[in-house]
Write a protein that holds these residues in place. Sequence first.
Motif, PDB file in Angstrom:
ATOM      1  N   ALA A 101       0.768  -1.123   0.155  1.00  0.00           N
ATOM      2  CA  ALA A 101       0.014   0.059   0.126  1.00  0.00           C
ATOM      3  C   ALA A 101       0.966   1.225  -0.003  1.00  0.00           C
ATOM      4  O   ALA A 101       1.878   1.333   0.777  1.00  0.00           O
ATOM      5  N   VAL A 145      -4.673   6.015  -1.599  1.00  0.00           N
ATOM      6  CA  VAL A 145      -3.718   5.100  -1.462  1.00  0.00           C
ATOM      7  C   VAL A 145      -3.757   4.003  -2.604  1.00  0.00           C
ATOM      8  O   VAL A 145      -5.034   3.298  -2.714  1.00  0.00           O
ATOM      9  N   ILE A 205      -2.939   0.425  -4.336  1.00  0.00           N
ATOM     10  CA  ILE A 205      -2.820  -1.033  -3.866  1.00  0.00           C
ATOM     11  C   ILE A 205      -2.008  -1.612  -5.053  1.00  0.00           C
ATOM     12  O   ILE A 205      -2.460  -1.844  -6.038  1.00  0.00           O
ATOM     13  N   LEU A 257     -10.063  -4.381   1.927  1.00  0.00           N
ATOM     14  CA  LEU A 257      -9.132  -4.787   0.689  1.00  0.00           C
ATOM     15  C   LEU A 257      -9.615  -5.617  -0.212  1.00  0.00           C
ATOM     16  O   LEU A 257      -9.189  -5.826  -1.184  1.00  0.00           O
TER      17      LEU A 257
END
Length: 207
Positions: free
Chosen positions: A21, A29, A31, A79
């Motif tokens: 991240a 953010v 990923i 997530l």
Amino acid sequence: FRRTARRIQCVRFSPCGTILAAGHADNGVDIYTVGGSSSYPFQGRLSGCSGVVMQLDFSSDSKYLQVCTQTYELCFFDLTTLKAVDGKAARDVKWASFTCILGWDVQGVWHLNSTGSEINAVARSPDDSLLAVAEAGGAVRLFNYPCIGGGMDANGHLHRRPDSVHVGGHSDHISGVVWGCLLYTSDAADEEDSVDLGGRRLIQKKR
């Protein structure tokens, strides 16, 4: 690899070792999946934050991420879906690290009449028993973790700040703290037991 032209403020690998991240100044953010041969396929961006992402922590099972922003906002993300969730959904989540300066577990680090600018960084110890706190005034303090104190009143003001141990304070500004022995970065240029980082110092304190 990089998906933003603005600065990357913080990076962290997930406990499972398969996710990277990267929090940045585009208020999000990014990923990535940790692949073989140093490849990091992009999976998506966590968006919806109102400011620069300053700190982030994975849950112990690598399913959630908590994010703290420069605008003093605490956000939570799932997530598996890359979507934001509310605080209730993350209430019982066990965090693999705790570096966000906001949250129930660290509410006691703030002074009674805090303006919101006194705390620069926090870091929970590996055994989950202590919390190191870097203050803007140049102090590094150790609190018991979780750092709750006397709790909050109806107006959101802390009843009492918990007792702490002063373990360092060698500059006008300490920007970060990390457990090893105990490492923190400082703007001072004349520290003992420190390493020059080009205008800043990396200072180590033995536990």
